[in-house]
Design an enzyme around this catalytic site. Structure first.
Site, PDB file in Angstrom:
ATOM      1  N   ASP A  77      -9.725   5.481  -4.488  1.00 67.05           N
ATOM      2  CA  ASP A  77      -9.438   4.869  -3.670  1.00 67.05           C
ATOM      3  C   ASP A  77      -9.581   5.298  -2.183  1.00 67.05           C
ATOM      4  O   ASP A  77      -9.232   6.558  -2.189  1.00 67.05           O
ATOM      5  CB  ASP A  77      -7.841   4.303  -3.686  1.00 67.05           C
ATOM      6  CG  ASP A  77      -7.763   2.873  -2.846  1.00 67.05           C
ATOM      7  OD1 ASP A  77      -8.348   2.629  -2.033  1.00 67.05           O
ATOM      8  OD2 ASP A  77      -6.621   2.382  -3.065  1.00 67.05           O
ATOM      9  N   LYS A  78      -9.685   4.902  -1.081  1.00 64.52           N
ATOM     10  CA  LYS A  78      -9.852   5.474   0.271  1.00 64.52           C
ATOM     11  C   LYS A  78      -8.899   4.803   1.194  1.00 64.52           C
ATOM     12  O   LYS A  78      -8.868   3.562   1.089  1.00 64.52           O
ATOM     13  CB  LYS A  78     -11.366   5.576   0.668  1.00 64.52           C
ATOM     14  CG  LYS A  78     -11.501   6.166   1.781  1.00 64.52           C
ATOM     15  CD  LYS A  78     -11.736   5.189   3.086  1.00 64.52           C
ATOM     16  CE  LYS A  78     -11.498   5.931   4.690  1.00 64.52           C
ATOM     17  NZ  LYS A  78     -11.489   4.491   5.637  1.00 64.52           N
ATOM     18  N   HIS A  79      -8.094   5.544   2.163  1.00 62.45           N
ATOM     19  CA  HIS A  79      -7.303   4.681   2.811  1.00 62.45           C
ATOM     20  C   HIS A  79      -7.338   5.419   4.237  1.00 62.45           C
ATOM     21  O   HIS A  79      -7.289   6.491   4.359  1.00 62.45           O
ATOM     22  CB  HIS A  79      -5.784   4.596   2.236  1.00 62.45           C
ATOM     23  CG  HIS A  79      -4.747   3.772   3.078  1.00 62.45           C
ATOM     24  ND1 HIS A  79      -4.670   2.525   2.794  1.00 62.45           N
ATOM     25  CD2 HIS A  79      -3.807   4.218   3.899  1.00 62.45           C
ATOM     26  CE1 HIS A  79      -3.717   2.048   3.739  1.00 62.45           C
ATOM     27  NE2 HIS A  79      -3.377   3.212   4.282  1.00 62.45           N
ATOM     28  N   SER A  80      -7.521   4.312   5.114  1.00 60.14           N
ATOM     29  CA  SER A  80      -7.215   5.142   6.692  1.00 60.14           C
ATOM     30  C   SER A  80      -5.636   4.725   7.274  1.00 60.14           C
ATOM     31  O   SER A  80      -5.253   3.649   6.749  1.00 60.14           O
ATOM     32  CB  SER A  80      -8.196   4.445   7.592  1.00 60.14           C
ATOM     33  OG  SER A  80      -7.824   4.542   8.937  1.00 60.14           O
ATOM     34  N   THR A 117      -9.699  -3.756   7.413  1.00 59.65           N
ATOM     35  CA  THR A 117     -10.825  -3.886   6.468  1.00 59.65           C
ATOM     36  C   THR A 117     -11.227  -5.348   6.079  1.00 59.65           C
ATOM     37  O   THR A 117     -12.452  -5.754   6.047  1.00 59.65           O
ATOM     38  CB  THR A 117     -11.098  -2.874   5.516  1.00 59.65           C
ATOM     39  OG1 THR A 117     -10.754  -1.475   5.790  1.00 59.65           O
ATOM     40  CG2 THR A 117     -12.040  -2.835   4.777  1.00 59.65           C
ATOM     41  N   ARG A 165       9.810  -4.007   9.340  1.00 58.96           N
ATOM     42  CA  ARG A 165       9.677  -2.504   9.859  1.00 58.96           C
ATOM     43  C   ARG A 165       8.680  -3.126  11.286  1.00 58.96           C
ATOM     44  O   ARG A 165       9.167  -2.879  12.492  1.00 58.96           O
ATOM     45  CB  ARG A 165       8.739  -1.862   9.345  1.00 58.96           C
ATOM     46  CG  ARG A 165       9.780  -0.883   8.071  1.00 58.96           C
ATOM     47  CD  ARG A 165       8.862  -0.164   7.414  1.00 58.96           C
ATOM     48  NE  ARG A 165       8.216   0.847   8.063  1.00 58.96           N
ATOM     49  CZ  ARG A 165       6.928   1.376   7.650  1.00 58.96           C
ATOM     50  NH1 ARG A 165       6.467   1.022   6.491  1.00 58.96           N
ATOM     51  NH2 ARG A 165       6.310   2.107   8.365  1.00 58.96           N
ATOM     52  N   SER A 180       5.240   3.246   2.351  1.00 59.78           N
ATOM     53  CA  SER A 180       4.498   2.069   2.356  1.00 59.78           C
ATOM     54  C   SER A 180       3.102   2.293   2.060  1.00 59.78           C
ATOM     55  O   SER A 180       2.763   1.344   0.891  1.00 59.78           O
ATOM     56  CB  SER A 180       4.469   1.695   3.766  1.00 59.78           C
ATOM     57  OG  SER A 180       3.633   0.765   4.287  1.00 59.78           O
ATOM     58  N   LYS A 184       1.450   1.173  -2.217  1.00 55.46           N
ATOM     59  CA  LYS A 184       0.427   0.470  -2.362  1.00 55.46           C
ATOM     60  C   LYS A 184      -0.902   0.934  -3.140  1.00 55.46           C
ATOM     61  O   LYS A 184      -1.530   0.441  -3.955  1.00 55.46           O
ATOM     62  CB  LYS A 184      -0.187  -0.231  -1.099  1.00 55.46           C
ATOM     63  CG  LYS A 184       0.836  -1.217  -0.509  1.00 55.46           C
ATOM     64  CD  LYS A 184       0.426  -1.678   1.028  1.00 55.46           C
ATOM     65  CE  LYS A 184       0.652  -0.703   2.156  1.00 55.46           C
ATOM     66  NZ  LYS A 184       0.841  -1.252   3.282  1.00 55.46           N
ATOM     67  N   LYS A 185      -1.012   2.342  -2.741  1.00 62.46           N
ATOM     68  CA  LYS A 185      -2.021   3.140  -3.334  1.00 62.46           C
ATOM     69  C   LYS A 185      -1.959   3.508  -4.903  1.00 62.46           C
ATOM     70  O   LYS A 185      -2.597   3.357  -5.569  1.00 62.46           O
ATOM     71  CB  LYS A 185      -2.245   4.531  -2.531  1.00 62.46           C
ATOM     72  CG  LYS A 185      -2.670   4.039  -1.055  1.00 62.46           C
ATOM     73  CD  LYS A 185      -4.393   3.603  -1.120  1.00 62.46           C
ATOM     74  CE  LYS A 185      -4.274   2.261  -0.456  1.00 62.46           C
ATOM     75  NZ  LYS A 185      -5.667   1.628  -0.460  1.00 62.46           N
TER      76      LYS A 185
HETATM   77  N1  URA Z   1      -0.175   1.508   7.231  1.00 62.03           N
HETATM   78  C1  URA Z   1       0.645   1.094   6.122  1.00 62.03           C
HETATM   79  O1  URA Z   1       0.114   0.521   5.162  1.00 62.03           O
HETATM   80  N2  URA Z   1       1.848   1.481   6.242  1.00 62.03           N
HETATM   81  C2  URA Z   1       2.499   1.825   7.185  1.00 62.03           C
HETATM   82  O2  URA Z   1       3.599   1.979   7.351  1.00 62.03           O
HETATM   83  C3  URA Z   1       1.700   2.251   8.394  1.00 62.03           C
HETATM   84  C4  URA Z   1       0.287   2.148   8.274  1.00 62.03           C
END
Ligand code: URA
Length: 414
Positions: A77-80, A117, A165, A180, A184-185
């Site tokens: 998985d890739k996440h920014s 995305t 938040r 957070s 999810k990841k």
């Molecule tokens: N992206 C997220 O998914 N969660 C955050 O808290 C900040 C950026």
């Protein structure tokens, strides 16, 4: 146990136990703990901080509310962490797949001034991002990659916590961001996660020290959940590439996948893929059409059609009556300028216009002559154009003296 004692304990700067954190998240998920109590706890955690151990318990508690995807093979998985003009996932996901990796990406929509995305992919006519997890798995297995939107089945409570938040001033906290993102990841079931941690005016992390700190949290806590974690820290003081806005970014991503993209975008894509494999092979795949072919296979599998991608918008050419080197092209303000055009949301229910956005003609360090076009604005409303121009004027400053180009990549953890 009762929620008020837990809030007070954190308010007073004490460390919470696994049982207390689990109790708090479970009860919130069951709606026995109210939004105002969760908000108070989030603010206490924001101000007092959470230890890495507390964050691990927080993530485990969030994961208990949903399911964790299981795969029969190893996936990536890739996440920014979020930026402006950041269409990197559209490039890196098929690029990795073209090199034989299996990539399963769960993505989000735009947040605040940053793009998402899923909004970009939905600018492609017919492209479906809310397919079932079963179909998602099949596509990853068959083609090697797929990108879908986060589903309610995985970490349902995270979305509720994030929404709070967003409206209680508790977003930009390293422990809360790490919880957070990682929850999810981890729910997505990937064995390897590559993070692109953004730093600069258009990112959540404004300075390199914080970006490094967040990266170390992502790596250490990700590892403790059995994940292999790679990371790149990259610049978000100015937008990435030239295009900002959903369809415009898809078009730029496709150019990059064909080996004809902006230099910074291509360089970062290769660096991110290079955390897992040879950079030469990554560059080759962009040049020889393999990465683009993978992208088209993914688009086909998810119902999209890229034969006709023309933004339906009027174009305004922006220039200023001054010459000099571009010193500032503030990513945050450019992101806001694109959001006011209709490319992003102010309320959850706002619909977005995929056609609008900005295409930069210059980047920091470039020289502009008096009256030369600095950027083009794609717009569909005169009023929105006016608001956008006001923001753009604030985003740009020139200097008579030569200005150095900005570094793109600060650190690589491979
Ligand atoms: N992206 C997220 O998914 N969660 C955050 O808290 C900040 C950026």
């Amino acid at each position: 146990m009762n929620p008020i004692d837990i809030i007070i304990k954190k308010r007073d700067g004490n460390v919470l136990s696994k049982e207390e954190i689990e109790f708090f998240i479970d009860r919130f998920y069951k709606k026995e703990i109210r939004d105002y109590q969760m908000s108070a706890w989030l603010m206490a955690s924001f101000i007092r901080g959470l230890s890495k151990e507390e964050v691990k318990h927080f993530i485990s508690a969030i994961l208990r509310t949903g399911k964790i995807l299981e795969w029969d093979f190893q996936v990536i998985d890739k996440h920014s962490t979020g930026g402006v003009g950041d269409k990197l996932s559209l490039i890196v996901v098929p690029l990795l797949a073209s090199l034989g990796f299996k990539v399963a990406k769960l993505s989000g929509r735009g947040l605040g001034h940053t793009g998402g995305t899923i909004d970009k992919l939905e600018a492609i006519p017919g492209f479906k991002t809310n397919i079932s997890l079963k179909k998602f798995k099949k596509i990853v297995e068959r083609i090697g990659c797929s990108i879908i939107s986060q589903t309610e089945e995985l970490v349902p409570v995270e979305k509720d916590i994030y929404s709070l938040r967003d409206v209680t001033g508790t977003v930009d906290s390293i422990p809360l961001i790490a919880s957070s993102i990682l929850s999810k990841k981890i729910a997505g079931g990937a064995k390897t996660i590559i993070f692109d941690v953004k730093v600069g005016s258009g990112a959540f992390m404004k300075d390199i020290k914080d970006a490094k700190e967040l990266t170390s949290w992502l790596i250490e806590i990700g590892n403790s959940f059995g994940k292999e974690v790679k990371a790149v820290i990259s610049d978000m003081e100015q937008p990435l590439g030239f295009a900002v806005g959903n369809l415009l970014e898809v078009i730029e991503a496709i150019e990059t996948l064909k080996g004809k993209g902006p230099r910074d975008l291509e360089e970062l894509a290769i660096e991110v893929v290079g955390t897992l494999t040879s950079k030469d092979l990554a560059g080759e795949s962009l040049k020889n059409g393999d990465a683009f072919k993978k992208f088209t296979e993914m688009v086909d599998a998810q119902g999209g059609n890229i034969t006709e991608l023309t933004p339906l918008a009027s174009v305004y050419k922006f220039s200023i009556q001054e010459s000099g080197y571009i010193e500032r092209l503030d990513a945050y303000l450019i992101g806001e300028a694109v959001r006011v055009l209709g490319a992003g949301r102010y309320k959850k229910e706002d619909t977005i216009d995929p056609n609008v956005g900005i295409v930069l003609k210059k980047k920091i360090g470039d020289f502009v002559e008096t009256g030369e076009i600095i950027l083009e604005i794609y717009y569909n409303s005169e009023n929105k154009l006016k608001d956008s121009i006001e923001l753009i004027k604030k985003a740009i400053s020139l200097n008579k003296n030569e200005v150095k180009r900005r570094p793109l990549i600060y650190s690589v953890y491979s």
